[in-house]
Design an enzyme around this catalytic site. Structure first.
Site, PDB file in Angstrom:
ATOM      1  N   ASP A   1      27.096  16.028  47.763  1.00 51.02           N
ATOM      2  CA  ASP A   1      26.235  14.840  47.713  1.00 51.02           C
ATOM      3  C   ASP A   1      24.902  15.214  47.039  1.00 51.02           C
ATOM      4  O   ASP A   1      24.267  16.188  47.433  1.00 51.02           O
ATOM      5  CB  ASP A   1      26.001  14.371  49.158  1.00 51.02           C
ATOM      6  CG  ASP A   1      25.315  13.030  49.245  1.00 51.02           C
ATOM      7  OD1 ASP A   1      25.448  12.224  48.307  1.00 51.02           O
ATOM      8  OD2 ASP A   1      24.644  12.786  50.274  1.00 51.02           O
TER       9      ASP A   1
ATOM     10  N   GLU B   1      24.543   9.815  38.665  1.00 52.55           N
ATOM     11  CA  GLU B   1      23.550   8.841  39.174  1.00 52.55           C
ATOM     12  C   GLU B   1      22.565   8.425  38.089  1.00 52.55           C
ATOM     13  O   GLU B   1      22.107   9.231  37.294  1.00 52.55           O
ATOM     14  CB  GLU B   1      22.785   9.445  40.364  1.00 52.55           C
ATOM     15  CG  GLU B   1      21.704   8.500  40.891  1.00 52.55           C
ATOM     16  CD  GLU B   1      21.110   8.942  42.230  1.00 52.55           C
ATOM     17  OE1 GLU B   1      21.845   9.501  43.060  1.00 52.55           O
ATOM     18  OE2 GLU B   1      19.912   8.706  42.432  1.00 52.55           O
TER      19      GLU B   1
ATOM     20  N   GLY C   1      23.826   3.679  52.919  1.00 51.13           N
ATOM     21  CA  GLY C   1      24.613   2.666  53.626  1.00 51.13           C
ATOM     22  C   GLY C   1      24.106   2.309  55.012  1.00 51.13           C
ATOM     23  O   GLY C   1      24.451   1.261  55.556  1.00 51.13           O
TER      24      GLY C   1
ATOM     25  N   ASN D   1      28.029   5.263  50.944  1.00 46.45           N
ATOM     26  CA  ASN D   1      27.620   6.485  51.644  1.00 46.45           C
ATOM     27  C   ASN D   1      26.862   6.175  52.934  1.00 46.45           C
ATOM     28  O   ASN D   1      25.916   5.394  52.917  1.00 46.45           O
ATOM     29  CB  ASN D   1      26.683   7.307  50.762  1.00 46.45           C
ATOM     30  CG  ASN D   1      27.363   7.861  49.523  1.00 46.45           C
ATOM     31  OD1 ASN D   1      28.518   7.561  49.247  1.00 46.45           O
ATOM     32  ND2 ASN D   1      26.635   8.665  48.787  1.00 46.45           N
TER      33      ASN D   1
ATOM     34  N   ASN E   1      25.070   8.235  56.218  1.00 47.78           N
ATOM     35  CA  ASN E   1      24.673   9.505  56.810  1.00 47.78           C
ATOM     36  C   ASN E   1      23.826   9.277  58.074  1.00 47.78           C
ATOM     37  O   ASN E   1      24.252   9.587  59.189  1.00 47.78           O
ATOM     38  CB  ASN E   1      23.889  10.336  55.776  1.00 47.78           C
ATOM     39  CG  ASN E   1      23.503  11.703  56.299  1.00 47.78           C
ATOM     40  OD1 ASN E   1      24.022  12.174  57.301  1.00 47.78           O
ATOM     41  ND2 ASN E   1      22.570  12.358  55.631  1.00 47.78           N
ATOM     42  N   THR E   2      22.663   8.664  57.886  1.00 48.80           N
ATOM     43  CA  THR E   2      21.710   8.513  59.004  1.00 48.80           C
ATOM     44  C   THR E   2      22.331   7.806  60.209  1.00 48.80           C
ATOM     45  O   THR E   2      22.059   8.157  61.358  1.00 48.80           O
ATOM     46  CB  THR E   2      20.465   7.731  58.517  1.00 48.80           C
ATOM     47  OG1 THR E   2      19.976   8.384  57.345  1.00 48.80           O
ATOM     48  CG2 THR E   2      19.376   7.698  59.563  1.00 48.80           C
TER      49      THR E   2
HETATM   50  P1  13P Z   1      21.928   6.955  54.677  1.00 45.11           P
HETATM   51  O1  13P Z   1      21.454   8.207  55.322  1.00 45.11           O
HETATM   52  O2  13P Z   1      20.842   5.968  54.496  1.00 45.11           O
HETATM   53  O3  13P Z   1      23.122   6.372  55.350  1.00 45.11           O
HETATM   54  O4  13P Z   1      22.370   7.352  53.185  1.00 45.11           O
HETATM   55  C1  13P Z   1      23.418   8.241  52.980  1.00 45.11           C
HETATM   56  C2  13P Z   1      23.585   8.584  51.555  1.00 45.11           C
HETATM   57  O5  13P Z   1      23.367   7.783  50.679  1.00 45.11           O
HETATM   58  C3  13P Z   1      24.042   9.929  51.219  1.00 45.11           C
HETATM   59  O6  13P Z   1      24.011  10.168  49.862  1.00 45.11           O
END
Ligand code: 13P
Length: 289
Positions: free
Chosen positions: A84, A135, A209, A229, A231-232
């Site tokens: 990533d 990107e 996301g 995507n 993550n958080t």
């Molecule tokens: P978030 O942490 O806002 O969900 O974003 C994740 C992301 O885009 C990883 O590349």
């Protein structure tokens, strides 16, 4: 089953749904995501940032863990192990380590340099059977110390990069990593539409996301987003469940201090978040399409 992301994203684009990329931080994260994808018969992408790779003691460790876990858990759904926001050097490290997919984030370079470096990496990745994401227009917010202002991508530049043969393209459309601020203007569907018009069948990637309202996610998928995507949101679910376990004093009861018990609610919370997202993105049941 470890594969590149190429086929799963082509199918998602054609089928008007999105495959979730869930970032991993450790063994529990990986296991929760893989088991949920298998349970829901959904393709999945495991994202590894350079910071998370370092934390897990290097990309070789990550690749070895994911490969072994995929095999020993009997995972049959398509799984891509994806770098990533990779740097140029990070891409080469992941290629060597055995990742099945990379992202080269050249969005902070002048477009000519982004084109040159992406071209080189497309050739190397494809020669080895890996998929590659590029990107254009930086994603806002902070991730592993990389701070982006969240600009909207120039659709013509997106076409330039898409024409290099990348398998997926992340275009900034006002999205931000991490929690969205109160005064966030929302996704720029105008930009997304213009990018989609220029790039046609190219699967588009929506970063950041976490916290995007459901109707916006659905509209983004309608307009050509095939990978989202997250993550958080998994980090927050894990944190909340772990906090609850400790605040209820469960770590003090019996062998509640055992890491297998202490980390179990958090791991389950990740499963629940991943499930919710896969349902929203429409990837449930699509593993064998
Ligand atoms: P978030 O942490 O806002 O969900 O974003 C994740 C992301 O885009 C990883 O590349």
């Amino acid at each position: 089953m470890l594969v590149s992301a190429t086929e799963m994203l082509k199918k998602a684009k054609a089928g008007h749904y999105a495959v979730g990329q869930f970032n991993i931080n450790n063994l529990e994260w990986t296991k929760s995501i893989l088991l949920t994808a298998q349970e829901l018969n959904s393709p999945v992408i495991l994202g590894v940032s350079e910071g998370a790779g370092k934390y897990m003691s290097g990309f070789k460790t990550v690749a070895a863990m994911v490969k072994a876990m995929d095999e020993e858990l009997g995972i049959t759904v398509p799984v891509a192990l994806h770098l990533d926001h990779g740097s140029y050097e990070g891409c080469y490290k992941c290629i060597k380590a055995g990742f099945t997919s990379i992202m080269f984030d050249g969005s902070h370079y002048p477009i000519e340099e982004n084109v040159a470096k992406t071209t080189e990496l497309v050739n190397v990745a494809h020669a080895l059977g890996l998929s590659i994401e590029a990107e254009v227009g930086s994603i806002g917010g902070e991730e592993d110390g990389v701070v982006g202002a969240g600009e909207c991508a120039d659709p013509k530049e997106c076409k330039m990069i898409a024409d290099l043969g990348v398998d997926m393209l992340a275009a900034g459309i006002g999205n931000i990593h991490g929690k969205y601020p109160e005064n966030w203007a929302g996704l720029s569907f105008e930009t997304l539409d213009a990018v989609q018009q220029e790039t046609g069948i190219m699967p588009l990637v929506l970063h950041g996301g976490t916290g995007i309202p459901e109707d916006m996610i659905k509209k983004a998928i309608d307009l050509g987003v095939s990978k989202i995507n997250v993550n958080t949101e998994c980090q927050l679910s894990f944190q909340e469940a772990t906090r609850k376990y400790i605040e209820e004093g469960k770590d003090l009861q019996g062998k509640g201090f055992d890491p297998r018990k202490l980390l179990a609610p958090g791991a389950q919370a990740i499963c629940d978040t991943v499930k919710e997202k896969m349902e929203l993105f429409g990837s449930v049941g699509k593993a064998n399409d």
